[in-house]
Design a protein around this motif. Structure first.
Motif, mmCIF file in Angstrom:
data_model
loop_
_atom_site.group_PDB
_atom_site.id
_atom_site.type_symbol
_atom_site.label_atom_id
_atom_site.label_comp_id
_atom_site.label_asym_id
_atom_site.label_seq_id
_atom_site.Cartn_x
_atom_site.Cartn_y
_atom_site.Cartn_z
ATOM 1 N N GLY A 17 0.820 -1.207 0.000
ATOM 2 C CA GLY A 17 0.000 0.000 0.000
ATOM 3 C C GLY A 17 0.850 1.251 0.000
ATOM 4 N N ALA A 18 1.879 1.270 0.842
ATOM 5 C CA ALA A 18 2.781 2.420 0.904
ATOM 6 C C ALA A 18 3.516 2.600 -0.419
ATOM 7 C CB ALA A 18 3.769 2.244 2.042
ATOM 8 N N ALA A 19 3.938 1.483 -1.020
ATOM 9 C CA ALA A 19 4.651 1.559 -2.298
ATOM 10 C C ALA A 19 3.759 2.133 -3.390
ATOM 11 C CB ALA A 19 5.155 0.172 -2.695
ATOM 12 N N ARG A 20 2.488 1.740 -3.407
ATOM 13 C CA ARG A 20 1.570 2.283 -4.410
ATOM 14 C C ARG A 20 1.391 3.784 -4.214
ATOM 15 N NH1 ARG A 20 -1.213 -2.788 -3.824
ATOM 16 N NH2 ARG A 20 -2.484 -1.919 -2.144
ATOM 17 N N ARG A 21 1.265 4.229 -2.959
ATOM 18 C CA ARG A 21 1.105 5.670 -2.700
ATOM 19 C C ARG A 21 2.354 6.433 -3.157
ATOM 20 N NH1 ARG A 21 -1.416 3.603 1.935
ATOM 21 N NH2 ARG A 21 0.495 3.755 3.189
ATOM 22 N N ILE A 22 3.524 5.860 -2.922
ATOM 23 C CA ILE A 22 4.775 6.505 -3.343
ATOM 24 C C ILE A 22 4.804 6.643 -4.860
ATOM 25 C CG2 ILE A 22 7.282 6.170 -3.509
ATOM 26 C CD1 ILE A 22 7.118 4.841 -0.726
ATOM 27 N N ARG A 23 4.423 5.590 -5.568
ATOM 28 C CA ARG A 23 4.455 5.636 -7.031
ATOM 29 C C ARG A 23 3.398 6.579 -7.594
ATOM 30 N NH1 ARG A 23 6.087 0.084 -6.289
ATOM 31 N NH2 ARG A 23 3.939 -0.652 -6.311
ATOM 32 N N ARG A 24 2.261 6.700 -6.906
ATOM 33 C CA ARG A 24 1.244 7.651 -7.355
ATOM 34 C C ARG A 24 1.762 9.085 -7.289
ATOM 35 N NH1 ARG A 24 -2.809 4.380 -4.743
ATOM 36 N NH2 ARG A 24 -2.680 5.710 -2.881
ATOM 37 N N ASP A 25 2.690 9.346 -6.392
ATOM 38 C CA ASP A 25 3.294 10.683 -6.252
ATOM 39 C C ASP A 25 4.494 10.854 -7.177
ATOM 40 O OD1 ASP A 25 1.449 11.392 -4.324
ATOM 41 O OD2 ASP A 25 2.737 10.773 -2.647
ATOM 42 N N ASP A 26 4.628 9.963 -8.183
ATOM 43 C CA ASP A 26 5.740 9.985 -9.130
ATOM 44 C C ASP A 26 7.085 9.850 -8.420
ATOM 45 O OD1 ASP A 26 6.953 10.026 -11.628
ATOM 46 O OD2 ASP A 26 7.215 12.210 -11.599
ATOM 47 N N LYS A 27 7.128 8.958 -7.448
ATOM 48 C CA LYS A 27 8.370 8.646 -6.751
ATOM 49 C C LYS A 27 8.588 7.140 -6.791
ATOM 50 C CE LYS A 27 8.029 12.667 -3.689
ATOM 51 N NZ LYS A 27 7.933 13.142 -2.286
ATOM 52 N N ILE A 28 9.783 6.713 -6.461
ATOM 53 C CA ILE A 28 10.133 5.295 -6.526
ATOM 54 C C ILE A 28 10.706 4.854 -5.192
ATOM 55 C CG2 ILE A 28 11.630 3.580 -7.632
ATOM 56 C CD1 ILE A 28 11.633 5.391 -10.112
ATOM 57 N N PRO A 29 10.160 3.795 -4.582
ATOM 58 C CA PRO A 29 10.766 3.261 -3.360
ATOM 59 C C PRO A 29 12.105 2.597 -3.666
ATOM 60 C CG PRO A 29 8.929 1.880 -4.066
ATOM 61 C CD PRO A 29 8.935 3.069 -4.969
ATOM 62 N N ALA A 30 13.065 2.792 -2.779
ATOM 63 C CA ALA A 30 14.402 2.230 -2.990
ATOM 64 C C ALA A 30 15.036 1.918 -1.647
ATOM 65 C CB ALA A 30 15.269 3.211 -3.776
ATOM 66 N N VAL A 31 16.102 1.128 -1.692
ATOM 67 C CA VAL A 31 16.841 0.824 -0.473
ATOM 68 C C VAL A 31 18.335 0.925 -0.771
ATOM 69 C CG1 VAL A 31 16.829 -1.670 -0.945
ATOM 70 C CG2 VAL A 31 17.175 -0.845 1.399
ATOM 71 N N LEU A 32 19.062 1.561 0.149
ATOM 72 C CA LEU A 32 20.516 1.674 0.082
ATOM 73 C C LEU A 32 21.109 0.685 1.081
ATOM 74 C CD1 LEU A 32 20.620 5.542 0.128
ATOM 75 C CD2 LEU A 32 21.859 4.230 -1.585
ATOM 76 N N TYR A 33 22.121 -0.078 0.639
ATOM 77 C CA TYR A 33 22.738 -1.023 1.564
ATOM 78 C C TYR A 33 24.212 -1.181 1.203
ATOM 79 C CZ TYR A 33 22.422 -4.439 -2.231
ATOM 80 O OH TYR A 33 22.558 -5.096 -3.419
ATOM 81 N N GLY A 34 24.959 -1.773 2.142
ATOM 82 C CA GLY A 34 26.373 -2.035 1.890
ATOM 83 C C GLY A 34 27.257 -1.492 2.982
ATOM 84 N N HIS A 35 28.515 -1.964 2.999
ATOM 85 C CA HIS A 35 29.526 -1.545 3.970
ATOM 86 C C HIS A 35 29.104 -1.840 5.412
ATOM 87 C CE1 HIS A 35 32.421 0.392 1.258
ATOM 88 N NE2 HIS A 35 31.353 0.698 0.522
ATOM 89 N N GLY A 36 28.320 -2.893 5.583
ATOM 90 C CA GLY A 36 27.960 -3.326 6.926
ATOM 91 C C GLY A 36 26.959 -2.447 7.637
ATOM 92 N N SER A 37 26.430 -1.442 6.955
ATOM 93 C CA SER A 37 25.462 -0.546 7.600
ATOM 94 C C SER A 37 24.055 -1.102 7.447
ATOM 95 C CB SER A 37 25.542 0.849 6.985
ATOM 96 O OG SER A 37 25.228 0.799 5.605
ATOM 97 N N ASP A 38 23.155 -0.640 8.311
ATOM 98 C CA ASP A 38 21.754 -1.039 8.189
ATOM 99 C C ASP A 38 21.175 -0.475 6.898
ATOM 100 O OD1 ASP A 38 21.815 -2.350 10.633
ATOM 101 O OD2 ASP A 38 21.201 -0.542 11.753
ATOM 102 N N PRO A 39 20.263 -1.206 6.263
ATOM 103 C CA PRO A 39 19.632 -0.694 5.043
ATOM 104 C C PRO A 39 18.952 0.653 5.291
ATOM 105 C CG PRO A 39 19.115 -3.015 5.361
ATOM 106 C CD PRO A 39 19.780 -2.557 6.619
ATOM 107 N N ILE A 40 19.059 1.533 4.320
ATOM 108 C CA ILE A 40 18.415 2.845 4.395
ATOM 109 C C ILE A 40 17.305 2.875 3.359
ATOM 110 C CG2 ILE A 40 18.763 5.339 4.246
ATOM 111 C CD1 ILE A 40 21.769 4.813 4.666
ATOM 112 N N HIS A 41 16.067 2.992 3.812
ATOM 113 C CA HIS A 41 14.909 2.985 2.915
ATOM 114 C C HIS A 41 14.584 4.419 2.515
ATOM 115 C CE1 HIS A 41 14.049 -1.288 3.663
ATOM 116 N NE2 HIS A 41 14.462 -1.034 4.895
ATOM 117 N N VAL A 42 14.520 4.640 1.201
ATOM 118 C CA VAL A 42 14.325 5.996 0.697
ATOM 119 C C VAL A 42 13.299 6.002 -0.430
ATOM 120 C CG1 VAL A 42 16.699 6.648 1.282
ATOM 121 C CG2 VAL A 42 16.183 5.780 -1.021
ATOM 122 N N THR A 43 12.888 7.210 -0.820
ATOM 123 C CA THR A 43 12.132 7.399 -2.057
ATOM 124 C C THR A 43 12.963 8.272 -2.977
ATOM 125 O OG1 THR A 43 10.962 9.352 -1.195
ATOM 126 C CG2 THR A 43 9.909 7.206 -0.879
#
Length: 216
Positions: A17-43
């Motif tokens: 549901g959240a992903a659909r709302r993000i896409r309706r606002d012309d945005k894209i859900p994404a996640v940043l990961y690597g270097h042992g850090s916790d994933p960072i969830h962004v749009t």
């Protein structure tokens, strides 16, 4: 490769549901990961991200306001029917760090007449610096004859890059180009093996059906 800057926003809502709302606002859900850090969830901004990802292995400068990251796309999920981007996985990289990526092969020139150029692999896996990923690897084929082959070890790699595949990986294979007569003969043989029969032309069939006329 130049950095492509994208402004991102950290997100706290998850699920379909959240992903659909993000896409309706012309945005894209994404996640940043690597270097042992916790994933960072962004749009990410939809249009700008779509343009950025048209470049293979794009180096992205993700601006999170007080925090910034360099990243490369590792997985892009698209709608199977409409093709729009549903989600992006981004791998955080550091300047000077080496990463393994698939780089496109670009054929340059034409082989000798009568030679059929067969591309066995359209990309090659390389280990390169994250901030110096080549857009493609050019392979000159001018003058190559039947029987020639281009292996991964034959590729001219940019400085600092190395193969992440076996040296004998076949990239291009140059074989005899079949003539039109050879193609027709092969097609007829394949049809015969498959039991395919073609109908006679109507004129031939009609002539065969007409009785011979008698005189006197």
């Amino acid at each position: 490769m130049a950095e492509i800057k994208l402004s991102a926003e950290q997100r706290t809502e998850f699920g379909k549901g959240a992903a659909r709302r993000i896409r309706r606002d012309d945005k894209i859900p994404a996640v940043l990961y690597g270097h042992g850090s916790d994933p960072i969830h962004v749009t990410l901004p939809g249009h700008d991200t779509m343009l950025a990802l048209k470049t293979a292995n794009a180096l992205l400068a993700i601006d999170l306001g007080s925090d910034n990251h360099l990243a490369i796309p590792k997985q892009v999920q698209r709608d199977p029917l409409k093709g729009f981007i549903e989600h992006v996985d981004l791998l955080i990289v550091k300047s000077g760090e080496k990463v393994t990526v698939d780089v496109a092969i670009t054929v340059v020139g034409e082989p000798e007449p009568g030679v059929l150029l067969v591309t066995e692999n359209t990309t090659v896996s390389l280990e390169v610096e994250a901030t110096h990923i080549p857009t493609d690897i050019e392979v000159p084929v001018a003058g190559l004859e039947v029987g020639s082959q281009v292996l991964a070890s034959d590729l001219a790699l940019p400085e600092g890059a190395s193969l992440a595949v076996e040296d004998d990986l076949l990239i291009l294979n140059l074989t005899h180009a079949p003539t039109a007569a050879e193609v027709d003969a092969e097609l007829e043989s394949a049809e015969a093996d498959a039991g395919i029969e073609h109908d006679q032309p109507e004129t031939t069939a009609e002539a065969a059906a007409e009785p011979e006329s008698s005189e006197g």
